[in-house]
Motif scaffolding. Structure first.
Motif, PDB file in Angstrom:
ATOM      1  N   TYR A   1     -43.578  41.876  46.875  1.00 47.00           N
ATOM      2  CA  TYR A   1     -43.637  40.976  45.730  1.00 47.00           C
ATOM      3  C   TYR A   1     -43.408  41.677  44.383  1.00 47.00           C
ATOM      4  O   TYR A   1     -43.599  41.056  43.341  1.00 47.00           O
ATOM      5  CB  TYR A   1     -44.983  40.219  45.679  1.00 47.00           C
ATOM      6  CG  TYR A   1     -45.282  39.421  46.925  1.00 47.00           C
ATOM      7  CD1 TYR A   1     -44.558  38.279  47.216  1.00 47.00           C
ATOM      8  CD2 TYR A   1     -46.280  39.828  47.801  1.00 47.00           C
ATOM      9  CE1 TYR A   1     -44.839  37.536  48.363  1.00 47.00           C
ATOM     10  CE2 TYR A   1     -46.566  39.101  48.943  1.00 47.00           C
ATOM     11  CZ  TYR A   1     -45.831  37.972  49.221  1.00 47.00           C
ATOM     12  OH  TYR A   1     -46.103  37.248  50.353  1.00 47.00           O
ATOM     13  N   VAL A   2     -43.022  42.951  44.390  1.00 40.84           N
ATOM     14  CA  VAL A   2     -42.755  43.651  43.128  1.00 40.84           C
ATOM     15  C   VAL A   2     -41.258  43.592  42.856  1.00 40.84           C
ATOM     16  O   VAL A   2     -40.449  44.082  43.637  1.00 40.84           O
ATOM     17  CB  VAL A   2     -43.240  45.112  43.179  1.00 40.84           C
ATOM     18  CG1 VAL A   2     -42.794  45.861  41.922  1.00 40.84           C
ATOM     19  CG2 VAL A   2     -44.758  45.147  43.303  1.00 40.84           C
ATOM     20  N   ARG A   3     -40.898  42.952  41.750  1.00 38.34           N
ATOM     21  CA  ARG A   3     -39.496  42.783  41.379  1.00 38.34           C
ATOM     22  C   ARG A   3     -38.966  43.938  40.554  1.00 38.34           C
ATOM     23  O   ARG A   3     -37.840  44.385  40.724  1.00 38.34           O
ATOM     24  CB  ARG A   3     -39.341  41.477  40.591  1.00 38.34           C
ATOM     25  CG  ARG A   3     -37.980  41.280  39.932  1.00 38.34           C
ATOM     26  CD  ARG A   3     -37.903  39.921  39.245  1.00 38.34           C
ATOM     27  NE  ARG A   3     -38.968  39.752  38.275  1.00 38.34           N
ATOM     28  CZ  ARG A   3     -38.878  40.149  36.994  1.00 38.34           C
ATOM     29  NH1 ARG A   3     -37.779  40.731  36.553  1.00 38.34           N
ATOM     30  NH2 ARG A   3     -39.878  39.950  36.161  1.00 38.34           N
ATOM     31  N   GLN A   4     -39.789  44.474  39.656  1.00 38.46           N
ATOM     32  CA  GLN A   4     -39.332  45.488  38.716  1.00 38.46           C
ATOM     33  C   GLN A   4     -40.524  46.316  38.251  1.00 38.46           C
ATOM     34  O   GLN A   4     -41.660  45.822  38.204  1.00 38.46           O
ATOM     35  CB  GLN A   4     -38.647  44.826  37.509  1.00 38.46           C
ATOM     36  CG  GLN A   4     -38.131  45.783  36.453  1.00 38.46           C
ATOM     37  CD  GLN A   4     -37.639  45.050  35.219  1.00 38.46           C
ATOM     38  OE1 GLN A   4     -37.713  43.827  35.134  1.00 38.46           O
ATOM     39  NE2 GLN A   4     -37.129  45.789  34.244  1.00 38.46           N
TER      40      GLN A   4
ATOM     41  N   TYR B   1     -43.729  44.065  37.460  1.00 33.41           N
ATOM     42  CA  TYR B   1     -43.435  42.639  37.358  1.00 33.41           C
ATOM     43  C   TYR B   1     -43.210  42.086  38.760  1.00 33.41           C
ATOM     44  O   TYR B   1     -42.492  42.688  39.569  1.00 33.41           O
ATOM     45  CB  TYR B   1     -42.211  42.403  36.485  1.00 33.41           C
ATOM     46  CG  TYR B   1     -42.415  42.808  35.039  1.00 33.41           C
ATOM     47  CD1 TYR B   1     -43.161  42.010  34.174  1.00 33.41           C
ATOM     48  CD2 TYR B   1     -41.875  43.991  34.555  1.00 33.41           C
ATOM     49  CE1 TYR B   1     -43.348  42.382  32.852  1.00 33.41           C
ATOM     50  CE2 TYR B   1     -42.057  44.370  33.236  1.00 33.41           C
ATOM     51  CZ  TYR B   1     -42.798  43.560  32.383  1.00 33.41           C
ATOM     52  OH  TYR B   1     -42.995  43.933  31.085  1.00 33.41           O
ATOM     53  N   LEU B   2     -43.797  40.910  39.036  1.00 37.42           N
ATOM     54  CA  LEU B   2     -43.773  40.323  40.367  1.00 37.42           C
ATOM     55  C   LEU B   2     -42.573  39.385  40.520  1.00 37.42           C
ATOM     56  O   LEU B   2     -41.998  38.906  39.539  1.00 37.42           O
ATOM     57  CB  LEU B   2     -45.060  39.549  40.625  1.00 37.42           C
ATOM     58  CG  LEU B   2     -46.374  40.330  40.457  1.00 37.42           C
ATOM     59  CD1 LEU B   2     -47.564  39.424  40.725  1.00 37.42           C
ATOM     60  CD2 LEU B   2     -46.409  41.549  41.367  1.00 37.42           C
ATOM     61  N   THR B   3     -42.232  39.143  41.778  1.00 36.70           N
ATOM     62  CA  THR B   3     -41.168  38.187  42.071  1.00 36.70           C
ATOM     63  C   THR B   3     -41.635  36.751  41.883  1.00 36.70           C
ATOM     64  O   THR B   3     -40.817  35.844  41.700  1.00 36.70           O
ATOM     65  CB  THR B   3     -40.676  38.373  43.513  1.00 36.70           C
ATOM     66  OG1 THR B   3     -41.804  38.238  44.413  1.00 36.70           O
ATOM     67  CG2 THR B   3     -40.046  39.740  43.700  1.00 36.70           C
ATOM     68  N   ARG B   4     -42.950  36.530  41.925  1.00 37.54           N
ATOM     69  CA  ARG B   4     -43.519  35.199  41.706  1.00 37.54           C
ATOM     70  C   ARG B   4     -44.907  35.374  41.110  1.00 37.54           C
ATOM     71  O   ARG B   4     -45.489  36.462  41.139  1.00 37.54           O
ATOM     72  CB  ARG B   4     -43.631  34.428  43.022  1.00 37.54           C
ATOM     73  CG  ARG B   4     -44.524  35.081  44.060  1.00 37.54           C
ATOM     74  CD  ARG B   4     -44.784  34.172  45.240  1.00 37.54           C
ATOM     75  NE  ARG B   4     -45.595  34.811  46.272  1.00 37.54           N
ATOM     76  CZ  ARG B   4     -46.923  34.894  46.231  1.00 37.54           C
ATOM     77  NH1 ARG B   4     -47.596  34.386  45.202  1.00 37.54           N
ATOM     78  NH2 ARG B   4     -47.588  35.478  47.220  1.00 37.54           N
TER      79      ARG B   4
ATOM     80  N   ILE C   1     -48.040  37.258  36.183  1.00 31.78           N
ATOM     81  CA  ILE C   1     -46.719  37.589  36.732  1.00 31.78           C
ATOM     82  C   ILE C   1     -46.517  39.094  36.857  1.00 31.78           C
ATOM     83  O   ILE C   1     -45.397  39.548  37.119  1.00 31.78           O
ATOM     84  CB  ILE C   1     -45.608  36.994  35.854  1.00 31.78           C
ATOM     85  CG1 ILE C   1     -45.672  37.594  34.446  1.00 31.78           C
ATOM     86  CG2 ILE C   1     -45.710  35.482  35.810  1.00 31.78           C
ATOM     87  CD1 ILE C   1     -44.468  37.237  33.599  1.00 31.78           C
ATOM     88  N   GLY C   2     -47.578  39.873  36.681  1.00 34.85           N
ATOM     89  CA  GLY C   2     -47.460  41.321  36.805  1.00 34.85           C
ATOM     90  C   GLY C   2     -48.728  41.995  36.340  1.00 34.85           C
ATOM     91  O   GLY C   2     -49.772  41.363  36.167  1.00 34.85           O
TER      92      GLY C   2
END
Length: 732
Positions: free
Chosen positions: A482-485, A96-99, A318-319
């Motif tokens: 840019y990878v949040r999770q 999942y991306l940050t944006r 978004i991912g």
């Protein structure tokens, strides 16, 4: 002569007692046979005699352990039999991306080999997974918005809802007047389609579909169970892409409890969709692109009273998701330095080497020369003296180069030729030299002396420990912008430990009959089992279904962990994963006859639920004894009705074999504590009926020619077994 170039298998002793074990065993028996002997110190003469006979016995056991099993293992080594290495578990990692992906500030590609692990604990080391494919995040441009009434399997009579009615801005947001997505009085099968741009790399992307519509009060549905299904066309079938109901922010287009407002002033929410890993662009009804649909699923309890009305559509990535395997990648490892002799062997620093890919090979760098790429082979039978070949034992990590084999007469002929030249003054005769050379042969080239040996890369891992549960992989070991999770929304599957010697002994006779080619149905079963340790059972009917010439259907049951037999195994856990399917197809494709094609398929799993009323003996009517009896009966039922460990022989339920009521009666009545059986009811659950629980009246469940009996506990499907003792109420 030592056959050092052959595979080395582990040996098992017929009697593994050591000298110390024999001495200790004799001393333990002294109080029984000679109680007056109390001095057991090593200085005692009697103890010295015991140690003497223990030493003689130890020497006898040493020879005893050489035959006959060790001779059998030696024969396997001569045949080149290798133990199958562990199979790595596979799963799908979701990033999942940050944006959201942006055309101006593009999120870079997530490359191959990104490592994600479980959390490290004091007792358990972290389990590492690596991505098998690169992940590209695209821009999901919506090209067409289509609707169809009472749609069948494929779009046929669609209506375009965008032309001259909606407009798109620079960010890809479509807006316009309200559009119904179904009929005014929605019916089961009504669909609306979104066709995305085929150029963008959207395979495996996670998109947030922003939907704006009128408030939901007039739709008349239960927002917790909306009668709709989100699906995407993967080239073969419509695949569900809404993994959880919580991901639908519109609550089935009802916009219940949604306060967010869109550009038109109506309520707006997002639907999170996880697209197929292989989202194939297709042409339907003249529209080309990647197809996504929402299908109306009406029922008596949940129905749309009228069609939802939409005013805005916007899709953003978004991912993304990609395949991953339980492994760690090692890069550019120095193996050693060649001494120039044939038959050299080296060991890698790791064991459990996974199947090699194109970029994984041995590199030999002679002194002052360019690096050379050497090719891995299964054996040296077809290798000549100039072939740059080597073997690699996946289980032990042993690299072996080709040997030099000399005939018994070679040394005698060579000495005689040198004697004629040195003592008798004769010159070399070319015919004699060629005769001597024919008595020795190089099987594979030899790396030059002082040449450096490097493994460019390899992967190590495998084993059933990689079958991790959902959301266990959360630690990103490689920094990614840019990878949040990251997490695994699917459990790890197909992991299996290395083959044991006992399993290899049972496999060899069938392998010798097959001779590495697929002709008969037994050949296909044997070779499929050899293809991967993740294969549990294989069925290849002699009478093929369909009767198509040149097509062989093989039914595969994957190996599944059995941590809890009190819950059984759901049929979804026996589905064939894409990596396992590809591995088997590639293995069989190299061994099939010319013009023959193998087709892998899952058996038709038929679920069984048992409801029993019985009387128990007095000692088992109260407390913990009654609970233990119930647990034992339930566990026995799940074990009997298991495709891998069940059946009448305990080796798995065979394909096409029916289940009779007498099989269950015998099992229950043979259980300690059961006095008599009052009633027994059978229920079956089939995929074609939506896994609905149905009573069986004939006393037999026939799975069909391609069906396999299974059993599992699930509240929603009411598939669990129910045991009732006389005098108590039936558990729900």
């Amino acid at each position: 002569m030592d056959f050092d170039f052959l595979t080395q298998l582990p040996k098992s002793d017929l009697d593994d007692r050591t000298f110390k074990d024999l001495v200790d065993e004799c001393l333990l028996r002294l109080p029984r046979y000679c109680p007056e002997w109390t001095n057991h110190n090593p200085s005692d003469p009697g103890v010295t005699i015991i140690e003497l006979f223990a030493w003689l016995t130890d020497q006898m056991l040493l020879r005893f352990n050489q035959v006959p099993r060790r001779n059998y293992v030696a024969f396997l080594e001569i045949l080149g039999i290798q133990l199958q290495p562990p199979a790595p578990a596979h799963t799908v990692l979701t990033f999942y991306l940050t944006r959201a992906q942006d055309a101006l500030r593009s999120v870079p590609v997530i490359p191959i080999g990104i490592e994600v692990s479980t959390e490290h604990s004091e007792n358990e080391p972290a389990i590492i997974f690596s991505t098998d494919q690169e992940l590209r995040i695209g821009l999901p441009w919506i090209r067409h918005f289509l609707t169809e009434e009472r749609a069948g399997g494929l779009p046929e009579q669609v209506q375009n809802r965008l032309t001259n009615q909606w407009t798109r801005d620079e960010f890809g947001r479509w807006t316009g007047r309200q559009q119904p997505v179904f009929q005014m009085m929605p019916q089961a099968g009504d669909c609306f389609y979104l066709v995305f741009d085929a150029i963008e790399p959207l395979d495996g992307n996670v998109i947030a579909l922003t939907i704006e519509g009128e408030p939901a009060g007039s739709t008349g549905i239960n927002p917790n169970r909306p009668p709709r299904q989100w699906e995407a066309w993967n080239g073969v079938e419509w695949q569900p892409v809404l993994l959880r109901e919580e991901d639908d922010g519109t609550r089935g287009f009802s916009f219940d409890d949604v306060e967010r407002r869109g550009p038109s002033g109506l309520r707006e929410a997002e639907v999170l969709l996880h697209l197929p890993l292989n989202w194939v662009p297709t042409t339907f009804s003249g529209y080309y692109g990647r197809w996504l649909r929402c299908r109306c699923q009406q029922s008596e309890n949940d129905r749309f009273s009228r069609s939802p009305q939409l005013t805005t559509l916007l899709a953003q990535s978004i991912g993304g998701r990609t395949q991953a395997s339980e492994c760690s990648r090692v890069m550019n490892e120095l193996v050693g330095e060649s001494d120039g002799t044939p038959g050299q062997s080296f060991f890698l620093q790791s064991q459990g080497i996974l199947a090699r890919q194109d970029e994984e090979y041995l590199q030999v760098t002679p002194t002052g020369e360019l690096p050379q790429r050497w090719r891995e082979v299964g054996n040296f039978a077809n290798s000549s003296a100039i072939d740059r070949h080597y073997t690699l034992d996946s289980r032990t990590g042993r690299i072996q180069f080709g040997p030099l084999i000399r005939e018994p007469k070679h040394l005698q002929e060579e000495v005689q030729l040198r004697r004629q030249v040195q003592w008798q003054g004769h010159s070399f005769n070319q015919a004699q030299v060629e005769r001597v050379e024919t008595l020795e042969r190089h099987y594979g080239a030899v790396p030059p002396q002082n040449a450096l040996l490097h493994i460019v890369s390899y992967r190590t891992g495998g084993g059933d420990r990689g079958n991790v549960p959902r959301h266990a992989l959360r630690v990103l070991k490689t920094a990614l912008p840019y990878v949040r999770q990251v997490t695994n929304l699917e459990p790890g599957r197909d992991g299996a430990d290395a083959e044991s010697l006992e399993e290899a002994v049972l496999r060899v006779p069938r392998m010798l009959r097959t001779r590495n080619r697929a002709v008969t149905s037994e050949d296909y079963e044997t070779l499929t089992l050899q293809a991967s340790r993740a294969v549990g059972r294989v069925y290849c009917p002699q009478k093929q279904p369909g009767g198509l010439p040149g097509v062989v259907t093989v039914y595969v049951v994957p190996r599944v962990n059995l941590p809890n037999l009190e819950q059984g195994i759901a049929p979804e856990q026996f589905s064939l994963s894409v990596p396992l399917r590809n591995e088997i197809e590639l293995f069989l494709g190299d061994r099939c006859m010319l013009g023959t094609q193998s087709f892998l398929q899952e058996p038709d799993y038929v679920g069984v639920s048992v409801q029993v009323v019985l009387g128990v003996e007095t000692d088992f009517q109260q407390g913990a004894a009654r609970l233990e009896l119930r647990r034992q009966l339930i566990q026995s039922l799940y074990q009997l009705l298991n495709p891998l460990t069940g059946g009448r022989q305990g080796t798995g339920w065979n394909m096409g074999v029916p289940l009779y009521q007498s099989d269950l009666v015998r099992l229950i009545q043979n259980t300690l504590g059961v006095q008599y059986l009052e009633t027994l009811q059978l229920f079956e659950l089939r995929r074609e009926t939506g896994w609905q629980r149905q009573l069986v009246t004939g006393g037999v469940i026939d799975p069909g020619l391609t069906g396999v009996i299974c059993s599992w506990a699930e509240v929603q499907r009411q598939s669990a077994h129910r045991i009732q003792f006389l005098g108590e109420e039936l558990e729900p």
